[in-house]
Design a protein around this motif. Structure first.
Motif, PDB file in Angstrom:
ATOM      1  N   VAL A  52       0.887  -1.251   0.027  1.00 23.07           N
ATOM      2  CA  VAL A  52       0.214  -0.031   0.077  1.00 23.07           C
ATOM      3  C   VAL A  52       0.955   1.122   0.008  1.00 23.07           C
ATOM      4  CG1 VAL A  52      -1.667   1.399   1.217  1.00 23.07           C
ATOM      5  CG2 VAL A  52      -2.066  -1.210   1.337  1.00 23.07           C
ATOM      6  N   MET A  85      -3.341   4.312  -2.140  1.00 22.28           N
ATOM      7  CA  MET A  85      -4.416   4.605  -1.522  1.00 22.28           C
ATOM      8  C   MET A  85      -4.450   6.041  -0.476  1.00 22.28           C
ATOM      9  SD  MET A  85      -6.223   1.994   1.691  1.00 22.28           S
ATOM     10  CE  MET A  85      -6.152   0.615   0.740  1.00 22.28           C
ATOM     11  N   GLY A  93      -4.148   5.078   3.950  1.00 19.24           N
ATOM     12  CA  GLY A  93      -3.616   3.774   3.557  1.00 19.24           C
ATOM     13  C   GLY A  93      -2.940   3.304   4.786  1.00 19.24           C
TER      14      GLY A  93
END
Length: 339
Positions: A52, A85, A93
């Motif tokens: 991520v 994200m 995130g």
């Protein structure tokens, strides 16, 4: 008090309840132990790993982690899939990874912003909420402007602010590394932040677009996010925040050369959810270390992305993060970092 038979029955019922509670607690502990045992004993990695990136596509963090992950997955034997994200000051995130199962299959690629968000009150957790995997790189930061701007070097900024107080527009991702950079820069250059207009953006890519469109005067960039634009002349680097000049920008003086005592890097590393088994963390760290030893990647990081390899495994990285947090907190207090 009751008769002896009544007391005996009461004692028996209490004893039975205690035994039942103990059995439930023991059962939960046993299940947790089995779950942890299953995680530890299962082959790893047995499937793809999600990395991520809590920022948008095209920024330095995104570019660097994609380049490194592409090499690391070769040594890991499983795909490492970057997933952007962005949102909430990069906390969307990090929160997602923090809440993910501690099995090594969901990782966070980030930097000082984890602690900066906590210091600024945007989140209720710091780097302590994660299991550090490894520090990977340090990227030199670069104050920049658009082509044709009055500014040609960073040392001219103080005089321009005096001429135009409150007029210059500086892009920031609130409470992130670039916001911190500018506050530290202004302190060292003798500029009051009250004489600058900060303009908020969700990510570095949006600031690049704004600079190119003439909507901003300044932004903190770096070679991953703006190297090609520096080379084309579309954007102008005003100085580099390092001890020595960058190999990719040999004509651009350091801030120190310009009389501004400031070195500033963004230090990127990988984090796993807390309680991820150490052997899995070490397996992941080893794959990233092997990737960073590849000559082609090392050359690209240094000459194309202005980033030096500074690998630290989990224990050394954990100590470094603790020390860095203390420094960030002290500097934030001194320069009234936004909370």
């Amino acid at each position: 008090m009751g008769t002896w038979p009544e007391r005996a029955r009461l004692s028996s019922r209490v004893g039975t309840r205690i035994a039942m509670i103990a059995a439930v607690v023991f059962g939960m502990m046993t299940l947790n132990a089995y779950a942890e045992s299953d995680i530890r004993e299962a082959p790893f990695p047995a499937s793809d790993i999600t990395l991520v990136v809590p920022f948008g596509e095209g920024g330095a963090t995104d570019i660097l982690f994609r380049a490194i992950a592409e090499q690391a997955q070769v040594h890991l034997g499983s795909a490492i899939i970057p997933m952007n994200m962005p949102g909430n000051g990069a906390t969307l995130g990090s929160q997602f990874v923090k809440q993910s199962p501690p099995d090594g299959y969901t990782l966070l690629g980030s930097h000082q912003t984890i602690d900066l968000a906590y210091i600024a009150g945007l989140s209720d957790y710091s780097h302590d909420a994660f299991a550090p995997v490894a520090l990977l790189t340090r990227t030199v930061n670069i104050p920049a402007t658009m082509a044709g701007h009055t500014l040609t070097q960073a040392s001219d900024l103080a005089a321009l602010v005096k001429q135009r107080p409150g007029e210059l527009l500086v892009g920031i991702i609130p409470n992130s590394t670039d916001h911190f950079f500018w506050l530290h820069f202004f302190e060292q250059a003798g500029i009051s932040p009250a004489d600058i207009q900060f303009v908020r953006y969700p990510d570095t890519g949006a600031q690049v677009v704004a600079l190119l469109g003439g909507e901003l005067d300044l932004a903190m960039l770096n070679l991953p996010s703006a190297g090609a634009l520096f080379n084309s002349g579309a954007l102008v680097p005003l100085g580099v925040a390092s001890d020595t000049r960058l190999a990719a920008l040999p004509q651009v003086p350091t801030l120190i050369e310009q009389g501004i005592t400031l070195t500033n890097t963004t230090d990127r590393g990988v984090f796993a959810p807390l309680h991820t088994p150490p052997e899995r963390v070490e397996r992941l760290a080893h794959a990233f270390e092997q990737a960073l030893q590849q000559p082609a990647l090392m050359e690209a990081l240094l000459y194309t992305h202005g980033s030096s390899v500074d690998f630290m495994p989990r224990e050394a990285y954990s100590r470094y993060l603790d020390t860095q947090y203390e420094q960030l907190q002290r500097l934030a207090d001194n320069i009234a970092f936004e909370r």
